[in-house]
Enzyme design. Structure first.
Site, PDB file in Angstrom:
ATOM      1  N   SER A   1       0.807  -1.216   0.000  1.00  0.00           N
ATOM      2  CA  SER A   1       0.000   0.000   0.000  1.00  0.00           C
ATOM      3  C   SER A   1       0.846   1.275   0.000  1.00  0.00           C
ATOM      4  CB  SER A   1      -0.902   0.025   1.237  1.00  0.00           C
ATOM      5  OG  SER A   1      -1.708  -1.116   1.286  1.00  0.00           O
TER       6      SER A   1
HETATM    7  N1  SAH Z   1      -0.278  -4.863   4.078  1.00  0.00           N
HETATM    8  C1  SAH Z   1       0.351  -5.223   2.824  1.00  0.00           C
HETATM    9  C2  SAH Z   1      -0.554  -4.956   1.650  1.00  0.00           C
HETATM   10  C3  SAH Z   1      -0.994  -6.254   1.098  1.00  0.00           C
HETATM   11  S1  SAH Z   1      -2.084  -6.264  -0.279  1.00  0.00           S
HETATM   12  C4  SAH Z   1       1.699  -4.588   2.675  1.00  0.00           C
HETATM   13  O1  SAH Z   1       2.044  -3.729   3.477  1.00  0.00           O
HETATM   14  O2  SAH Z   1       2.438  -4.982   1.769  1.00  0.00           O
HETATM   15  C5  SAH Z   1      -3.328  -7.353   0.362  1.00  0.00           C
HETATM   16  C6  SAH Z   1      -2.924  -8.776   0.629  1.00  0.00           C
HETATM   17  O3  SAH Z   1      -4.081  -9.449   1.119  1.00  0.00           O
HETATM   18  C7  SAH Z   1      -2.455  -9.568  -0.583  1.00  0.00           C
HETATM   19  O4  SAH Z   1      -1.153 -10.027  -0.350  1.00  0.00           O
HETATM   20  C8  SAH Z   1      -3.464 -10.723  -0.674  1.00  0.00           C
HETATM   21  O5  SAH Z   1      -2.870 -11.941  -1.065  1.00  0.00           O
HETATM   22  C9  SAH Z   1      -3.974 -10.814   0.751  1.00  0.00           C
HETATM   23  N2  SAH Z   1      -5.265 -11.441   0.941  1.00  0.00           N
HETATM   24  C10 SAH Z   1      -6.398 -11.327   0.190  1.00  0.00           C
HETATM   25  N3  SAH Z   1      -7.401 -12.051   0.727  1.00  0.00           N
HETATM   26  C11 SAH Z   1      -6.897 -12.646   1.859  1.00  0.00           C
HETATM   27  C12 SAH Z   1      -7.430 -13.515   2.851  1.00  0.00           C
HETATM   28  N4  SAH Z   1      -8.689 -13.940   2.829  1.00  0.00           N
HETATM   29  N5  SAH Z   1      -6.630 -13.899   3.861  1.00  0.00           N
HETATM   30  C13 SAH Z   1      -5.337 -13.500   3.931  1.00  0.00           C
HETATM   31  N6  SAH Z   1      -4.764 -12.682   3.018  1.00  0.00           N
HETATM   32  C14 SAH Z   1      -5.538 -12.259   1.989  1.00  0.00           C
END
Ligand code: SAH
Length: 196
Positions: free
Chosen positions: A52
Site C-alpha cells: 500500500s
Molecule cells: N499490508 C500489505 C498490503 C498487502 S495487499 C503490505 O504492506 O504490503 C493485500 C494482501 O491481502 C495480498 O497479499 C493478498 O494476497 C492478501 N489477501 C487477500 N485475501 C486474503 C485472505 N482472505 N486472507 C489473507 N490474506 C488475503
C-alpha cells in the site's frame, strides 16, 4: 516521506510517524523495485499483489489509535511492510496472508530486521485468529464486499477498532468499525479480499 506525504497531509499520530520514519520500506521490495519504495503510491509485489501507498498505511494504522500495549490482527500481510509499521506501535502483531510465498518472504524480512513481535500465518484471514483473540485493533488490507468478515468483528475487544476497505454500490471506502458502529472514510483502491 514522513514530512511530505504524511505529516503535511494530516497524519498526526506521533507513534505512527515515528514507526514510518524507522521501518526501511525498501527492504520489503525486490531489489529491482527498491527505487520505488518511497514513491507516493502503491508498489506491485509478487503474486499480483501490492504494497500500500505510505499515506494509506499511516492512515489505517492511525485509525486504530494504538497506545502500545495492544495485540493487533492484520489480514493481508503482502510484503510485510504494514505489519512492520504496526509492530512498532503495539505489543504484538498477528498477520495472515493467503499466498504462502508472500507469507514466507514477509516472515524472513521481519526476522532479518529483528521485528520479533510479529507472527506471520499462512491461511484465510477472513476467519481471523480465534486462538489469539480478542484483539485491541484489526486491519484488513484487501477490500471486502459489502461488509467485513463477521469473525473479525467477533474477535475485537470492546472499544477496539476494525479498519477495513469495503466495496458496495457506491464505491470502495475505507471504513472504521467500533462498538457496533460503522464510519465511512476515504475512497480507496485495494486488491480483493479472497475467502476460502
Ligand atoms: N499490508 C500489505 C498490503 C498487502 S495487499 C503490505 O504492506 O504490503 C493485500 C494482501 O491481502 C495480498 O497479499 C493478498 O494476497 C492478501 N489477501 C487477500 N485475501 C486474503 C485472505 N482472505 N486472507 C489473507 N490474506 C488475503
Amino acid at each position: 516521506m514522513v514530512e511530505r506525504q504524511l505529516r503535511r497531509r494530516g497524519i498526526s499520530d506521533e507513534r505512527v510517524l515515528e514507526a514510518m520514519g524507522e521501518v526501511p520500506r525498501e527492504r520489503f521490495l525486490d531489489p529491482d523495485l527498491r527505487g520505488d519504495a518511497y514513491r507516493d503510491g502503491a508498489v506491485t509485489i509478487a503474486e499480483g499483489q501490492t504494497m500500500s501507498q505510505p499515506w494509506v498505511v499511516a492512515r489505517m494504522t492511525s485509525l486504530l489509535e494504538l497506545r502500545g500495549h495492544e495485540r493487533v490482527l492484520e489480514v493481508g500481510t503482502g510484503s510485510g511492510y504494514g505489519a512492520a509499521v504496526l509492530s512498532r506501535c503495539c505489543q504484538e502483531v498477528v498477520t495472515i496472508e493467503r499466498h504462502a510465498v508472500l507469507a514466507e518472504r514477509a516472515a524472513a524480512v521481519l526476522a532479518e530486521l529483528g521485528y520479533a513481535n510479529v507472527e506471520v500465518r499462512t491461511g484465510d484471514g477472513t476467519a481471523g485468529a480465534p486462538d489469539r483473540a480478542p484483539f485491541g485493533g484489526e486491519l484488513v488490507t484487501a477490500v471486502a464486499e459489502e461488509r467485513p468478515p463477521p469473525a473479525l468483528i467477533e474477535q475485537l475487544e470492546p472499544g477496539a477498532a476494525l479498519v477495513c476497505p469495503v466495496r458496495d454500490a457506491e464505491g470502495e471506502f475505507l471504513t472504521l468499525y467500533r462498538d457496533g458502529t460503522a464510519e465511512r472514510l476515504a475512497a480507496v483502491r485495494f486488491v480483493p479480499l479472497v475467502s476460502g
